[in-house]
Scaffold this motif. Sequence first.
Motif, PDB file in Angstrom:
ATOM      1  N   PHE A   1       0.833  -1.205   0.000  1.00 58.99           N
ATOM      2  CA  PHE A   1       0.000   0.000   0.000  1.00 58.99           C
ATOM      3  C   PHE A   1       0.868   1.256   0.000  1.00 58.99           C
ATOM      4  O   PHE A   1       0.655   2.166  -0.805  1.00 58.99           O
ATOM      5  N   PHE A   2       1.872   1.317   0.885  1.00 54.29           N
ATOM      6  CA  PHE A   2       2.724   2.500   0.952  1.00 54.29           C
ATOM      7  C   PHE A   2       3.569   2.660  -0.312  1.00 54.29           C
ATOM      8  O   PHE A   2       3.799   3.777  -0.767  1.00 54.29           O
ATOM      9  N   ALA A   3       4.015   1.570  -0.887  1.00 53.79           N
ATOM     10  CA  ALA A   3       4.768   1.644  -2.138  1.00 53.79           C
ATOM     11  C   ALA A   3       3.887   2.206  -3.253  1.00 53.79           C
ATOM     12  O   ALA A   3       4.339   3.026  -4.062  1.00 53.79           O
ATOM     13  N   LEU A   4       2.634   1.799  -3.281  1.00 46.33           N
ATOM     14  CA  LEU A   4       1.690   2.314  -4.282  1.00 46.33           C
ATOM     15  C   LEU A   4       1.440   3.803  -4.078  1.00 46.33           C
ATOM     16  O   LEU A   4       1.428   4.574  -5.036  1.00 46.33           O
ATOM     17  N   VAL A   5       1.253   4.218  -2.826  1.00 46.51           N
ATOM     18  CA  VAL A   5       1.029   5.642  -2.532  1.00 46.51           C
ATOM     19  C   VAL A   5       2.243   6.468  -2.951  1.00 46.51           C
ATOM     20  O   VAL A   5       2.100   7.533  -3.563  1.00 46.51           O
ATOM     21  N   ILE A   6       3.446   5.990  -2.658  1.00 48.53           N
ATOM     22  CA  ILE A   6       4.667   6.703  -3.040  1.00 48.53           C
ATOM     23  C   ILE A   6       4.799   6.775  -4.558  1.00 48.53           C
ATOM     24  O   ILE A   6       5.150   7.823  -5.116  1.00 48.53           O
ATOM     25  N   ALA A   7       4.507   5.690  -5.252  1.00 47.88           N
ATOM     26  CA  ALA A   7       4.589   5.676  -6.712  1.00 47.88           C
ATOM     27  C   ALA A   7       3.580   6.639  -7.330  1.00 47.88           C
ATOM     28  O   ALA A   7       3.906   7.381  -8.269  1.00 47.88           O
ATOM     29  N   LEU A   8       2.372   6.651  -6.814  1.00 48.76           N
ATOM     30  CA  LEU A   8       1.358   7.577  -7.331  1.00 48.76           C
ATOM     31  C   LEU A   8       1.740   9.024  -7.051  1.00 48.76           C
ATOM     32  O   LEU A   8       1.558   9.905  -7.901  1.00 48.76           O
ATOM     33  N   GLY A   9       2.271   9.285  -5.865  1.00 44.99           N
ATOM     34  CA  GLY A   9       2.718  10.637  -5.527  1.00 44.99           C
ATOM     35  C   GLY A   9       3.846  11.094  -6.429  1.00 44.99           C
ATOM     36  O   GLY A   9       3.863  12.235  -6.895  1.00 44.99           O
ATOM     37  N   GLY A  10       4.798  10.209  -6.685  1.00 46.69           N
ATOM     38  CA  GLY A  10       5.903  10.540  -7.585  1.00 46.69           C
ATOM     39  C   GLY A  10       5.417  10.784  -9.006  1.00 46.69           C
ATOM     40  O   GLY A  10       5.879  11.705  -9.676  1.00 46.69           O
ATOM     41  N   GLY A  11       4.479   9.973  -9.448  1.00 46.90           N
ATOM     42  CA  GLY A  11       3.910  10.165 -10.781  1.00 46.90           C
ATOM     43  C   GLY A  11       3.167  11.480 -10.901  1.00 46.90           C
ATOM     44  O   GLY A  11       3.275  12.185 -11.905  1.00 46.90           O
ATOM     45  N   TYR A  12       2.436  11.843  -9.854  1.00 50.38           N
ATOM     46  CA  TYR A  12       1.704  13.117  -9.857  1.00 50.38           C
ATOM     47  C   TYR A  12       2.694  14.289  -9.882  1.00 50.38           C
ATOM     48  O   TYR A  12       2.499  15.250 -10.626  1.00 50.38           O
ATOM     49  N   TYR A  13       3.752  14.213  -9.067  1.00 51.52           N
ATOM     50  CA  TYR A  13       4.768  15.274  -9.054  1.00 51.52           C
ATOM     51  C   TYR A  13       5.399  15.409 -10.437  1.00 51.52           C
ATOM     52  O   TYR A  13       5.576  16.521 -10.942  1.00 51.52           O
ATOM     53  N   PHE A  14       5.739  14.293 -11.079  1.00 55.44           N
ATOM     54  CA  PHE A  14       6.345  14.316 -12.412  1.00 55.44           C
ATOM     55  C   PHE A  14       5.383  14.938 -13.422  1.00 55.44           C
ATOM     56  O   PHE A  14       5.782  15.773 -14.236  1.00 55.44           O
ATOM     57  N   TYR A  15       4.111  14.574 -13.345  1.00 54.02           N
ATOM     58  CA  TYR A  15       3.108  15.150 -14.259  1.00 54.02           C
ATOM     59  C   TYR A  15       3.007  16.655 -14.059  1.00 54.02           C
ATOM     60  O   TYR A  15       2.969  17.417 -15.028  1.00 54.02           O
ATOM     61  N   GLN A  16       2.950  17.092 -12.795  1.00 47.13           N
ATOM     62  CA  GLN A  16       2.870  18.529 -12.521  1.00 47.13           C
ATOM     63  C   GLN A  16       4.104  19.252 -13.051  1.00 47.13           C
ATOM     64  O   GLN A  16       4.002  20.361 -13.585  1.00 47.13           O
ATOM     65  N   TRP A  17       5.273  18.659 -12.917  1.00 52.16           N
ATOM     66  CA  TRP A  17       6.505  19.274 -13.407  1.00 52.16           C
ATOM     67  C   TRP A  17       6.467  19.427 -14.922  1.00 52.16           C
ATOM     68  O   TRP A  17       6.906  20.443 -15.458  1.00 52.16           O
ATOM     69  N   THR A  18       5.926  18.422 -15.631  1.00 44.59           N
ATOM     70  CA  THR A  18       5.893  18.495 -17.094  1.00 44.59           C
ATOM     71  C   THR A  18       4.911  19.543 -17.601  1.00 44.59           C
ATOM     72  O   THR A  18       5.046  20.020 -18.718  1.00 44.59           O
ATOM     73  N   GLU A  19       3.945  19.909 -16.786  1.00 42.25           N
ATOM     74  CA  GLU A  19       2.937  20.883 -17.201  1.00 42.25           C
ATOM     75  C   GLU A  19       3.310  22.329 -16.864  1.00 42.25           C
ATOM     76  O   GLU A  19       2.611  23.250 -17.255  1.00 42.25           O
ATOM     77  N   GLN A  20       4.408  22.542 -16.148  1.00 43.16           N
ATOM     78  CA  GLN A  20       4.834  23.885 -15.768  1.00 43.16           C
ATOM     79  C   GLN A  20       5.619  24.533 -16.900  1.00 43.16           C
ATOM     80  O   GLN A  20       6.386  23.870 -17.594  1.00 43.16           O
ATOM     81  N   PRO A  21       5.461  25.854 -17.083  1.00 41.09           N
ATOM     82  CA  PRO A  21       6.312  26.533 -18.069  1.00 41.09           C
ATOM     83  C   PRO A  21       7.765  26.541 -17.586  1.00 41.09           C
ATOM     84  O   PRO A  21       8.037  26.547 -16.385  1.00 41.09           O
ATOM     85  N   ILE A  22       8.669  26.546 -18.522  1.00 40.71           N
ATOM     86  CA  ILE A  22      10.095  26.532 -18.186  1.00 40.71           C
ATOM     87  C   ILE A  22      10.536  27.952 -17.870  1.00 40.71           C
ATOM     88  O   ILE A  22      10.267  28.886 -18.626  1.00 40.71           O
ATOM     89  N   ALA A  23      11.230  28.125 -16.752  1.00 43.37           N
ATOM     90  CA  ALA A  23      11.764  29.427 -16.367  1.00 43.37           C
ATOM     91  C   ALA A  23      13.126  29.616 -17.033  1.00 43.37           C
ATOM     92  O   ALA A  23      13.982  28.741 -16.972  1.00 43.37           O
ATOM     93  N   LEU A  24      13.294  30.757 -17.685  1.00 46.82           N
ATOM     94  CA  LEU A  24      14.553  31.051 -18.364  1.00 46.82           C
ATOM     95  C   LEU A  24      15.280  32.166 -17.623  1.00 46.82           C
ATOM     96  O   LEU A  24      14.652  33.065 -17.075  1.00 46.82           O
ATOM     97  N   SER A  25      16.608  32.117 -17.631  1.00 44.06           N
ATOM     98  CA  SER A  25      17.385  33.159 -16.971  1.00 44.06           C
ATOM     99  C   SER A  25      17.446  34.425 -17.826  1.00 44.06           C
ATOM    100  O   SER A  25      17.749  35.492 -17.334  1.00 44.06           O
ATOM    101  N   GLN A  26      17.156  34.286 -19.114  1.00 42.31           N
ATOM    102  CA  GLN A  26      17.134  35.409 -20.053  1.00 42.31           C
ATOM    103  C   GLN A  26      15.909  35.239 -20.945  1.00 42.31           C
ATOM    104  O   GLN A  26      15.385  34.135 -21.067  1.00 42.31           O
TER     105      GLN A  26
END
Length: 80
Positions: A13-38
């Motif tokens: 159960f905990f392994a599944l929760v961690i995997a789902l949380g990691g997948g959600y974090y990865f999905y959120q990261w892919t949907e964010q605009p990229i910040a540029l220094s210039q």
Amino acid sequence: MAFIKKLFTTLIFFALVIALGGGYYFYQWTEQPIALSQPKIELTIKPGSSIRSAARQVAKAGVDMNPWLFEALVRTTPKI
């Protein structure tokens, strides 16, 4: 025996929760605009670079991103 079964179920159960949380974090990261220094960044990836090396080159050029997550994105995205 019941203790081992309950422990195994809890660990799964905990392994599944961690995997789902990691997948959600990865999905959120892919949907964010990229910040540029210039406002505009010119970048050339060295020919023959590995995915890991290319990710480091992009980050070094001034793109605010996690090279490890970028590498994971490239590896999980189907090739066109």
